[in-house]
Design a protein around this motif. Structure first.
Motif, PDB file in Angstrom:
ATOM      1  N   GLU A 108      -2.516  16.847  -6.809  1.00 48.39           N
ATOM      2  CA  GLU A 108      -1.327  17.362  -7.491  1.00 48.39           C
ATOM      3  C   GLU A 108      -1.297  16.905  -8.945  1.00 48.39           C
ATOM      4  N   ASP A 109      -1.859  15.734  -9.219  1.00 48.00           N
ATOM      5  CA  ASP A 109      -1.883  15.239 -10.600  1.00 48.00           C
ATOM      6  C   ASP A 109      -2.787  16.082 -11.492  1.00 48.00           C
ATOM      7  N   ASP A 110      -3.695  16.843 -10.880  1.00 46.84           N
ATOM      8  CA  ASP A 110      -4.597  17.682 -11.662  1.00 46.84           C
ATOM      9  C   ASP A 110      -3.929  18.971 -12.120  1.00 46.84           C
ATOM     10  N   ILE A 111      -2.854  19.364 -11.434  1.00 48.78           N
ATOM     11  CA  ILE A 111      -2.212  20.640 -11.703  1.00 48.78           C
ATOM     12  C   ILE A 111      -1.113  20.463 -12.747  1.00 48.78           C
ATOM     13  N   GLU A 112      -1.074  21.388 -13.690  1.00 49.84           N
ATOM     14  CA  GLU A 112      -0.055  21.335 -14.744  1.00 49.84           C
ATOM     15  C   GLU A 112       1.343  21.540 -14.154  1.00 49.84           C
ATOM     16  N   LEU A 113       2.289  20.730 -14.582  1.00 50.15           N
ATOM     17  CA  LEU A 113       3.667  20.865 -14.122  1.00 50.15           C
ATOM     18  C   LEU A 113       4.291  22.134 -14.680  1.00 50.15           C
ATOM     19  N   GLU A 114       5.097  22.808 -13.857  1.00 48.42           N
ATOM     20  CA  GLU A 114       5.708  24.066 -14.247  1.00 48.42           C
ATOM     21  C   GLU A 114       7.222  23.914 -14.392  1.00 48.42           C
ATOM     22  N   ARG A 115       7.789  24.816 -15.193  1.00 50.71           N
ATOM     23  CA  ARG A 115       9.244  24.859 -15.352  1.00 50.71           C
ATOM     24  C   ARG A 115       9.879  25.300 -14.045  1.00 50.71           C
ATOM     25  N   MET A 116      10.944  24.620 -13.654  1.00 47.79           N
ATOM     26  CA  MET A 116      11.628  24.923 -12.402  1.00 47.79           C
ATOM     27  C   MET A 116      13.107  25.166 -12.676  1.00 47.79           C
ATOM     28  N   PHE A 117      13.711  26.082 -11.886  1.00 48.47           N
ATOM     29  CA  PHE A 117      15.111  26.426 -12.065  1.00 48.47           C
ATOM     30  C   PHE A 117      15.981  25.667 -11.066  1.00 48.47           C
ATOM     31  N   VAL A 118      17.176  25.329 -11.519  1.00 44.45           N
ATOM     32  CA  VAL A 118      18.139  24.583 -10.716  1.00 44.45           C
ATOM     33  C   VAL A 118      19.478  25.313 -10.762  1.00 44.45           C
ATOM     34  N   VAL A 119      20.115  25.476  -9.598  1.00 44.85           N
ATOM     35  CA  VAL A 119      21.437  26.095  -9.513  1.00 44.85           C
ATOM     36  C   VAL A 119      22.474  24.988  -9.409  1.00 44.85           C
ATOM     37  N   PRO A 120      23.335  24.801 -10.406  1.00 44.43           N
ATOM     38  CA  PRO A 120      24.363  23.754 -10.331  1.00 44.43           C
ATOM     39  C   PRO A 120      25.561  24.218  -9.506  1.00 44.43           C
ATOM     40  N   THR A 121      25.914  23.458  -8.466  1.00 42.68           N
ATOM     41  CA  THR A 121      27.062  23.777  -7.626  1.00 42.68           C
ATOM     42  C   THR A 121      27.855  22.503  -7.367  1.00 42.68           C
ATOM     43  N   ALA A 122      29.058  22.677  -6.813  1.00 42.73           N
ATOM     44  CA  ALA A 122      29.907  21.552  -6.434  1.00 42.73           C
ATOM     45  C   ALA A 122      30.164  21.604  -4.933  1.00 42.73           C
ATOM     46  N   HIS A 123      30.387  20.452  -4.343  1.00 42.10           N
ATOM     47  CA  HIS A 123      30.652  20.367  -2.901  1.00 42.10           C
ATOM     48  C   HIS A 123      31.876  21.207  -2.541  1.00 42.10           C
ATOM     49  N   GLY A 124      31.733  22.050  -1.548  1.00 48.36           N
ATOM     50  CA  GLY A 124      32.824  22.924  -1.144  1.00 48.36           C
ATOM     51  C   GLY A 124      32.811  24.281  -1.793  1.00 48.36           C
ATOM     52  N   GLN A 125      31.925  24.487  -2.759  1.00 47.07           N
ATOM     53  CA  GLN A 125      31.839  25.777  -3.430  1.00 47.07           C
ATOM     54  C   GLN A 125      31.280  26.823  -2.473  1.00 47.07           C
ATOM     55  N   SER A 126      31.878  28.005  -2.488  1.00 49.27           N
ATOM     56  CA  SER A 126      31.487  29.065  -1.565  1.00 49.27           C
ATOM     57  C   SER A 126      30.190  29.733  -2.015  1.00 49.27           C
ATOM     58  N   TRP A 127      29.222  29.815  -1.066  1.00 49.42           N
ATOM     59  CA  TRP A 127      27.963  30.492  -1.335  1.00 49.42           C
ATOM     60  C   TRP A 127      27.622  31.402  -0.165  1.00 49.42           C
ATOM     61  N   SER A 128      26.810  32.402  -0.416  1.00 54.60           N
ATOM     62  CA  SER A 128      26.385  33.334   0.622  1.00 54.60           C
ATOM     63  C   SER A 128      24.944  33.749   0.348  1.00 54.60           C
ATOM     64  N   LEU A 129      24.314  34.373   1.336  1.00 56.41           N
ATOM     65  CA  LEU A 129      22.948  34.854   1.146  1.00 56.41           C
ATOM     66  C   LEU A 129      22.886  35.904   0.045  1.00 56.41           C
ATOM     67  N   ARG A 130      23.950  36.720  -0.058  1.00 59.93           N
ATOM     68  CA  ARG A 130      23.975  37.750  -1.097  1.00 59.93           C
ATOM     69  C   ARG A 130      23.974  37.102  -2.480  1.00 59.93           C
ATOM     70  N   LYS A 131      24.779  36.057  -2.658  1.00 58.98           N
ATOM     71  CA  LYS A 131      24.834  35.381  -3.948  1.00 58.98           C
ATOM     72  C   LYS A 131      23.500  34.711  -4.272  1.00 58.98           C
TER      73      LYS A 131
END
Length: 218
Positions: A108-131
């Protein structure tokens, strides 16, 4: 007469995160505040670099802030945000990808690190598969520039010719595997901030992947 000593109690200084939130428009916008808090956590607790905040509602995920978290006053309202950055190590490796690397002696150390996306949420926030599906649909598809950069790094990294050839083979196969989803679909991190009663602001991260995930074999 005895001397009466009096003392004054000073309020504790606000934390760096509190100062950051109050100094931007995030203080009046809970969604923006969550994004800033998660970005702060990624930067200072998990040592991510090249962090950016993206407006999910804007076309092509146009960046609404620079690489720092101090320009979030330009974020629109009502917001729906994503964070992207480069982690200090790989977050997840698909089992088939891992096997491909092992067969060629790549770590894994040989492979270049890639940009990754993060979804910021709060505990109790409503989410669904559609969202969540809408979030995956909003992620960028074109990775040609990143692929070309990876190939250049493989050739110019100073590795011996054999290692450079293996890395080139890996990056070429990875590009095809992403089109066919042989190594899984898109993936991101779901960041959840604990803001419930008594919550201490802890941020927990979950790996979320698009579609079915092939189970690992022990």
């Amino acid at each position: 007469m005895p001397t009466v000593l009096t003392s004054t109690t000073q309020a504790p200084k606000p934390s760096a995160l509190t100062t950051l939130l109050t100094s931007t428009s995030a203080s009046s916008n809970p969604h923006s505040a969550t994004a800033v808090q998660v970005l702060h956590n990624l930067q200072h607790q998990h040592l991510w670099t090249s962090l950016q905040i993206h407006d999910l509602q804007a076309p092509n995920l146009s960046v609404s802030s620079s690489s720092t978290s101090t320009s979030t006053d330009q974020l629109p309202s009502p917001p729906s945000f994503l964070i992207s950055g480069i982690p200090p190590h790989r977050i997840y490796t698909h089992p088939d990808e891992q096997l491909f690397m092992l067969e060629r002696g790549l770590r894994e150390d040989d492979i270049e690190l890639e940009r990754m996306f993060v979804v910021p949420t709060a505990h109790g926030q409503s989410w669904s598969l559609r969202k969540m599906a809408a979030v995956f649909d909003a992620l960028p598809e074109d990775e040609e520039e990143s692929h070309a950069q990876s190939l250049d790094d493989a050739k110019e990294s100073g590795n011996n010719a054999e290692k450079a050839a293996k890395l080139t083979e890996y990056y070429e196969y990875r590009r095809k595997a992403r089109i066919t989803k042989e190594w899984g679909g898109k993936r991101l991190l779901l960041a959840m901030v604990d803001r419930s009663m008594g919550g201490d602001g802890t941020v927990v991260y979950y790996v979320v992947q698009e579609g079915a995930v092939k189970p690992r074999q022990n």
